[in-house]
Design an enzyme around this catalytic site. Structure first.
Site, PDB file in Angstrom:
ATOM      1  N   LYS A  15      38.898  44.995  49.950  1.00  0.00           N
ATOM      2  CA  LYS A  15      37.632  44.276  50.184  1.00  0.00           C
ATOM      3  C   LYS A  15      37.843  43.020  51.012  1.00  0.00           C
ATOM      4  CE  LYS A  15      36.679  44.311  45.809  1.00  0.00           C
ATOM      5  NZ  LYS A  15      37.526  45.374  45.282  1.00  0.00           N
ATOM      6  N   GLN A 227      36.389  43.375  42.176  1.00  0.00           N
ATOM      7  CA  GLN A 227      36.801  44.519  41.349  1.00  0.00           C
ATOM      8  C   GLN A 227      36.306  45.827  41.997  1.00  0.00           C
ATOM      9  OE1 GLN A 227      35.364  41.634  39.327  1.00  0.00           O
ATOM     10  NE2 GLN A 227      37.444  41.040  39.744  1.00  0.00           N
TER      11      GLN A 227
HETATM   12  P1  IMP Z   1      39.737  41.334  33.472  1.00  0.00           P
HETATM   13  O1  IMP Z   1      38.753  41.478  34.571  1.00  0.00           O
HETATM   14  O2  IMP Z   1      40.799  40.304  33.753  1.00  0.00           O
HETATM   15  O3  IMP Z   1      39.103  41.187  32.122  1.00  0.00           O
HETATM   16  O4  IMP Z   1      40.558  42.740  33.382  1.00  0.00           O
HETATM   17  C1  IMP Z   1      39.926  43.953  32.977  1.00  0.00           C
HETATM   18  C2  IMP Z   1      40.442  45.125  33.806  1.00  0.00           C
HETATM   19  O5  IMP Z   1      39.995  44.985  35.148  1.00  0.00           O
HETATM   20  C3  IMP Z   1      41.967  45.246  33.859  1.00  0.00           C
HETATM   21  O6  IMP Z   1      42.299  46.622  33.925  1.00  0.00           O
HETATM   22  C4  IMP Z   1      42.298  44.577  35.185  1.00  0.00           C
HETATM   23  O7  IMP Z   1      43.520  45.028  35.721  1.00  0.00           O
HETATM   24  C5  IMP Z   1      41.111  45.020  36.025  1.00  0.00           C
HETATM   25  N1  IMP Z   1      40.806  44.131  37.145  1.00  0.00           N
HETATM   26  C6  IMP Z   1      40.162  42.947  37.108  1.00  0.00           C
HETATM   27  N2  IMP Z   1      40.041  42.437  38.339  1.00  0.00           N
HETATM   28  C7  IMP Z   1      40.600  43.320  39.169  1.00  0.00           C
HETATM   29  C8  IMP Z   1      40.749  43.361  40.599  1.00  0.00           C
HETATM   30  O8  IMP Z   1      40.302  42.486  41.346  1.00  0.00           O
HETATM   31  N3  IMP Z   1      41.397  44.452  41.088  1.00  0.00           N
HETATM   32  C9  IMP Z   1      41.834  45.449  40.296  1.00  0.00           C
HETATM   33  N4  IMP Z   1      41.708  45.463  38.979  1.00  0.00           N
HETATM   34  C10 IMP Z   1      41.093  44.397  38.414  1.00  0.00           C
END
Ligand code: IMP
Length: 444
Positions: A15, A227
């Protein structure tokens, strides 16, 4: 024309590069969800910059980057990024707040959110989500539970202190008695937040009003997703997801704009799939084709930009991509990192799942189904080395064009951009979403 770009997989699709590419055409670049869990890697003139919170359009001089109310905002992480950008001369000696604004309604990530994220993950053991430990989930929890701290509160000392005390009342019980950790001091936390708030003051704005005015003046806006669709809290592989809606529709509540906020939605996908953290991944090849997974990880530098974790590798999942297209209303696809697969004899695209003796063409919602399903693949010819500089589709090898056509026909969305490397010059645009409100075509 306004455009939204979203990740069409599990994040890390590229992105940052796409936003940087389209950012040149927008006056405003706005983020609408997530926080500094994102990691957008940009390579400009051979120099690598990793951004987590500030929109990736910032590397274009003169653009206004907006952080919408739907973002969870860590002021400490924000200033770290501002300092890096200042040092690299991005603001050309002008004050950074001329180029970056944050919504007064965004929710603030405080140290206790990060602490809770970490303790929860540690306690969960094997059942952990594999979060980025940036406090994202706990901050969104507080938002929905109506005990969050708004960016605007950072400028109201007595309100801030009262709110932090209130939030910590319950959390300290949890910290002490559930996690066996030290209680957090509300007075010190509020004082530190207030200090950051004073520094943040010139950046705080009514982002919704800025975007409303931009629309009135027909100034182009790019909405930058973070994400990916399959990490969306409602539509992703729940509970192995992030805590926000990552789909394009989140632009509206996440920035306070109406349903006509954008004209096109470009979904970003790699030519294969990756995932960081735990959770279902139907086309994963780590155990079935470990050498190939290793090779793709190495060539594609597939390590998390935020946490440095090795990303899990798999073939392109067409079923998931179609699902992402439907959820986002995609009008174009950006196909990234096709160069990483160069030199393979063949490539695979998953077109259906086998489950309990039946063929399924949709993306499951029940976690148990993911444990049992088997992907069905279409095998396509691999392609040779891709050219770095490209000016038209005819510069692409036939086998790669065949791959693009296959994706377009399967997902029923045109590929509007192809990337064959991290640099700005390694990009081929097949249709421009900023110049046309009618259906896009790749011209293949
Ligand atoms: P959190 O967003 O830190 O709560 O993580 C929740 C899930 O989303 C985990 O599996 C992270 O590895 C994934 N995740 C969060 N942000 C990203 C991103 O920008 N790229 C890839 N995976 C993400």
């Amino acid at each position: 024309m306004n455009v939204a770009v979203v990740g069409a997989q599990w994040g890390d699709e590229g992105k940052g590069k796409v936003v940087d590419h389209y950012g040149a055409r927008a006056d405003f670049i706005a983020r609408f969800q997530g926080g500094n869990n994102a990691g957008h890697t940009l390579v400009v003139g051979g120099k690598k910059t990793v951004l987590h919170l500030i929109p990736s359009g910032i590397l274009h001089p003169g653009k206004i980057c907006l952080i919408g109310n739907g973002v969870v905002f860590d002021p400490a992480a924000f200033f770290e990024e501002i300092e890096i950008l200042e040092q690299s001369g991005v603001f050309r000696g002008k004050p950074a707040h001329e180029f970056v604004r944050v919504s007064e309604r965004a929710h603030v990530i405080l140290p206790y959110h990060r602490l809770l994220d970490k303790l929860r993950e540690e306690k969960a053991g094997h059942g952990k989500i594999g979060t980025t430990v940036r406090g994202i989930g706990p901050c969104y929890e507080d938002k929905v539970a109506r005990r969050g701290i708004l960016v605007g509160d950072l400028l109201r000392p007595s309100v801030l202190r009262q709110k932090v005390e209130h939030a910590l009342e319950e959390k300290n019980v949890l910290l002490k008695h559930h996690f066996g950790a030290e209680a957090v001091d509300a007075v010190a936390t509020a004082a530190e937040a207030q200090r950051l708030g004073e520094r943040l003051k010139p950046f705080i704005a009514d982002v919704r009003a800025i975007l409303y005015e931009a629309k009135g003046r027909r100034r182009p806006v790019l909405f930058e997703g973070a994400q990916g669709t399959l990490l969306d809290v409602d539509h992703g592989t729940y509970p192995y997801v992030t805590s926000s809606n990552c789909v394009a529709g989140q632009v509206m509540p996440g920035c306070g704009v109406g349903a006509t906020a954008y004209d096109h939605v470009v979904g970003i996908t790699k030519a294969y799939t990756t995932r960081v953290g735990t959770g279902p991944f139907p086309t994963e090849i780590e155990t079935t084709e470990p050498e190939l997974a290793q090779r793709i990880r190495k060539v594609g530098a597939e390590f998390g930009a935020t946490t440095g974790r090795p990303r899990r590798i798999g073939w392109l999942d067409g079923v998931a991509l179609k699902y992402a297209s439907e959820l986002n209303g995609l009008t174009g696809l950006a196909l990234m990192k096709a160069d990483v697969l160069s030199g393979l004899d063949f490539v695979k695209v998953c077109t259906a799942y086998r489950l309990g003796g039946n063929t399924h063409y949709g993306f499951p919602s029940a976690m148990e189904d993911f444990d049992r399903l088997e992907p069905t693949y279409e095998v396509l010819p691999g392609w040779p080395e891709l050219p770095r500089g490209m000016s038209s589709v005819s510069d692409l090898p036939d086998e790669f064009r065949q791959f693009i056509k296959f994706i377009e026909d399967f997902v029923k969305v045109p590929v509007v951009l192809v990337s064959t490397g991290p640099g700005r010059e390694e990009t081929l645009e097949l249709a421009d979403p900023f110049t046309s409100s009618v259906a896009l075509r790749s011209g293949l």
